[in-house]
Design a protein around this motif. Structure first.
Motif, short mmCIF file in Angstrom:
data_model
loop_
_atom_site.label_atom_id
_atom_site.label_comp_id
_atom_site.label_asym_id
_atom_site.label_seq_id
_atom_site.Cartn_x
_atom_site.Cartn_y
_atom_site.Cartn_z
N HIS A 287 0.84 -1.19 0.00
CA HIS A 287 0.00 0.00 0.00
C HIS A 287 0.88 1.25 0.00
O HIS A 287 1.93 1.27 0.67
CB HIS A 287 -0.90 0.05 1.24
CG HIS A 287 -1.94 -1.02 1.29
ND1 HIS A 287 -1.63 -2.35 1.45
CD2 HIS A 287 -3.31 -0.95 1.21
CE1 HIS A 287 -2.75 -3.06 1.48
NE2 HIS A 287 -3.77 -2.23 1.33
N ILE A 288 0.42 2.27 -0.70
CA ILE A 288 1.12 3.57 -0.69
C ILE A 288 0.10 4.65 -0.34
O ILE A 288 -1.02 4.66 -0.85
CB ILE A 288 1.83 3.84 -2.03
CG1 ILE A 288 2.70 5.10 -1.94
CG2 ILE A 288 0.84 3.93 -3.19
CD1 ILE A 288 3.67 5.25 -3.09
N TYR A 289 0.50 5.54 0.58
CA TYR A 289 -0.38 6.61 1.06
C TYR A 289 0.33 7.94 0.84
O TYR A 289 1.49 8.11 1.25
CB TYR A 289 -0.67 6.41 2.56
CG TYR A 289 -1.52 7.47 3.22
CD1 TYR A 289 -2.87 7.24 3.48
CD2 TYR A 289 -0.99 8.70 3.60
CE1 TYR A 289 -3.65 8.20 4.12
CE2 TYR A 289 -1.77 9.66 4.22
CZ TYR A 289 -3.10 9.41 4.48
OH TYR A 289 -3.87 10.36 5.10
N SER A 290 -0.36 8.89 0.20
CA SER A 290 0.20 10.23 -0.02
C SER A 290 -0.83 11.26 0.38
O SER A 290 -2.04 10.98 0.40
CB SER A 290 0.60 10.40 -1.49
OG SER A 290 -0.50 10.14 -2.34
N HIS B 299 1.64 13.29 -4.11
CA HIS B 299 0.65 12.57 -4.91
C HIS B 299 1.23 12.14 -6.26
O HIS B 299 0.97 11.03 -6.73
CB HIS B 299 -0.57 13.45 -5.15
CG HIS B 299 -1.55 13.46 -4.02
ND1 HIS B 299 -1.64 12.46 -3.08
CD2 HIS B 299 -2.52 14.35 -3.69
CE1 HIS B 299 -2.61 12.74 -2.22
NE2 HIS B 299 -3.16 13.88 -2.57
N ALA C 50 3.49 9.20 -5.93
CA ALA C 50 2.69 7.99 -5.67
C ALA C 50 2.02 7.51 -6.95
O ALA C 50 1.95 6.30 -7.22
CB ALA C 50 1.65 8.28 -4.59
N TYR C 51 1.52 8.45 -7.74
CA TYR C 51 0.87 8.10 -9.02
C TYR C 51 1.85 7.42 -9.97
O TYR C 51 1.53 6.38 -10.58
CB TYR C 51 0.33 9.39 -9.65
CG TYR C 51 0.10 9.33 -11.13
CD1 TYR C 51 -0.97 8.63 -11.68
CD2 TYR C 51 0.95 10.02 -12.01
CE1 TYR C 51 -1.18 8.59 -13.05
CE2 TYR C 51 0.75 9.99 -13.37
CZ TYR C 51 -0.31 9.27 -13.89
OH TYR C 51 -0.52 9.23 -15.25
N LYS D 58 2.52 3.98 -8.72
CA LYS D 58 1.35 3.13 -8.93
C LYS D 58 1.31 2.65 -10.39
O LYS D 58 0.96 1.48 -10.67
CB LYS D 58 0.08 3.91 -8.59
CG LYS D 58 -1.23 3.28 -9.03
CD LYS D 58 -1.64 2.11 -8.17
CE LYS D 58 -3.05 1.67 -8.54
NZ LYS D 58 -3.51 0.51 -7.76
N LEU E 236 -0.05 -2.18 -6.39
CA LEU E 236 -0.10 -1.35 -5.19
C LEU E 236 -1.51 -0.80 -4.97
O LEU E 236 -2.20 -0.42 -5.92
CB LEU E 236 0.86 -0.17 -5.31
CG LEU E 236 2.36 -0.41 -5.13
CD1 LEU E 236 3.11 0.88 -5.41
CD2 LEU E 236 2.65 -0.89 -3.72
N TRP F 152 -3.28 2.37 -3.73
CA TRP F 152 -2.90 3.77 -3.52
C TRP F 152 -4.04 4.52 -2.84
O TRP F 152 -5.16 4.56 -3.35
CB TRP F 152 -2.54 4.43 -4.85
CG TRP F 152 -2.24 5.91 -4.75
CD1 TRP F 152 -1.80 6.59 -3.66
CD2 TRP F 152 -2.38 6.88 -5.79
NE1 TRP F 152 -1.64 7.92 -3.95
CE2 TRP F 152 -1.99 8.12 -5.25
CE3 TRP F 152 -2.78 6.79 -7.13
CZ2 TRP F 152 -2.00 9.29 -6.01
CZ3 TRP F 152 -2.78 7.96 -7.88
CH2 TRP F 152 -2.40 9.20 -7.33
N ALA G 256 -4.97 8.29 -1.65
CA ALA G 256 -4.59 9.70 -1.85
C ALA G 256 -5.43 10.58 -0.94
O ALA G 256 -6.66 10.65 -1.09
CB ALA G 256 -4.78 10.08 -3.31
N ALA H 90 -6.04 6.12 -8.43
CA ALA H 90 -6.01 5.82 -6.99
C ALA H 90 -7.11 4.80 -6.66
O ALA H 90 -8.15 4.75 -7.31
CB ALA H 90 -6.22 7.09 -6.18
#
Length: 423
Positions: free
Chosen positions: A131-134, A142, A145-146, A149, A155, A157, A159, A190
């Motif tokens: 998981h990725i959190y921005s 962001h 992260a995009y 992704k 992943l 995501w 946002a 996302a």
């Protein structure tokens, strides 16, 4: 089912002061309690460890941007509002919010972005990130992260938005229509968008139908909040003014009216201000010849701001609302709820139904517009709290603590996200 493994992109993080670091800290901390591994990338030097266990790592990614420069010139790295009023400064603000300039010299800057990409890609491979959190601001988090992704489609995501990138109240961006199309292409990738209010969530659904309202929460809510002895009747505001989108003048008008009718004594009042916009408050006090009751503290540490809110007889909450956008909830709001003191909200343009319902649900205060039609309501609110102070010598702790626990305990505010994550 195995626990998730998280990567966080959080430009703002403690020990920086303010709402963005607090929200990022709280959300990352709560999520990390339910992960097998978490790594946080932040621009903040000497970032605090958020949990006392070995599976959370914090890594500083240095930023070379305008905010870094401002921090060498001011305590909080922000410009007072009077310095933003010139046309050329407004053009600079628009430029710095517009892609791709926001990546090149906006918060973070190009080298921060490239490091996020490189270090993020490495962490995804070596730490088996799921998981990725921005969080916005900045857009750089962001965008990194995009891009990751796209490179790693498996992943999940998340946002997060504390504000809208394109805000109809400010229009602080060039080529708004084309930028909006660009953001739609990005955020449709996302898995879920999160934000602080239902009003913002409504707008974010233009990017992605999967939007969750995750309000700022309170970790420990006490069983009671004792009233504070007050030598003066204190009306407090801690925070920024945001050009013409915050308006404290109705409070000065209400107090002037009460004084003229001899319902209150001017010398018993104090306006307490803490924040970067001392110029505004000095100017407003001078306009109403109330300089002698203004206590202008300027920028203060977070703990002192909390003490000001706790000791206040009335805490002001200033925001803006319109037909185009509602639910612009200041990050300070949750601190005001924690203080328990009565909250007087004044909203530029028109009253905000979401804010109004929140205040009334907690029994902590009321919301009014800054229009003349609400002047009597503001005046009566101040007068009733003054009568309590005059009788008891203390401020009133108005908040319904049971309602506060039910709606704003961090377990409750984070519940929608945990249900999405299935943890």
């Amino acid at each position: 089912m195995s626990l998730p493994r998280f990567l966080f992109f959080l430009y703002y993080f403690p020990p920086l002061q303010g709402t963005p670091p607090k929200r990022n800290h709280q959300v990352a901390s709560e999520i990390s309690h339910k992960t097998a591994f978490s790594r946080i990338f932040t621009s903040t030097e000497q970032a605090e460890a958020i949990v006392e266990n070995g599976h959370v790592q914090i890594q500083t990614i240095p930023a070379s941007d305008y905010r870094s420069y401002l921090r060498t010139k001011s305590v909080d790295g922000a410009l007072p509002e009077e310095k933003k009023e010139s046309w050329w400064m407004q053009m600079m603000v628009k430029l710095i919010n517009t892609f791709p300039i926001n990546i090149l010299i906006g918060e973070g800057g190009l080298f921060y972005f490239l490091r996020l990409m490189r270090e993020g890609h490495r962490a995804i491979r070596t730490e088996r990130i799921t998981h990725i959190y921005s969080s916005y601001r900045p857009f750089t988090d962001h965008y990194a992260a995009y891009r990751l992704k796209k490179k790693h489609p498996r992943l999940i995501w998340i946002a997060d938005f504390r504000d809208l990138i394109i805000d109809p109240h400010y229009n602080h961006i060039f080529s708004g229509s084309s930028q909006q199309l660009f953001f739609k292409r990005i955020f449709k990738r996302a898995d879920v968008l999160t934000t602080v209010s239902d009003g913002l969530a409504k707008h974010l659904r233009e990017y992605n139908p999967n939007v969750l309202t995750i309000r700022n929460g309170i970790i420990r809510i006490p069983e009671s909040i004792p009233e504070t002895h007050c030598k003066y009747f204190k009306i407090a505001y801690t925070g920024s003014m945001f050009l013409d989108k915050r308006n404290a003048e109705p409070v000065f008008l209400a107090l002037q009216s009460l004084i003229e009718e001899k319902l209150v004594k001017e010398e018993e009042f104090r306006f307490i201000y803490a924040g970067k916009d001392s110029f505004y408050w000095n100017e407003m006090a001078a306009k109403y010849e109330m300089q002698h009751i203004l206590v202008n503290k300027g920028i203060v540490p977070g703990d002192e701001a909390l003490k000001i809110q706790l000791d206040a007889c009335i805490n002001l909450l200033l925001t803006v609302s319109s037909d185009e956008l509602q639910g612009v909830l200041t990050g300070k709001m949750i601190e005001l709820f924690e203080s328990g003191s009565p909250v007087l909200a004044i909203v530029v343009n028109k009253n905000d139904p979401e804010l109004k319902n929140m205040l009334e649900e907690l029994e902590i205060g009321h919301s009014f517009s800054d229009n003349k039609t609400d002047a009597n309501g503001i005046r009566e609110f101040i007068f009733q709290e003054y009568l309590h102070w005059k009788k008891n010598g203390t401020n009133r702790k108005a908040v319904n603590l049971e309602a506060l626990k039910r709606k704003y305990s961090v377990e409750e505010t984070m519940r929608p996200l945990f249900e999405f994550l299935k943890v």
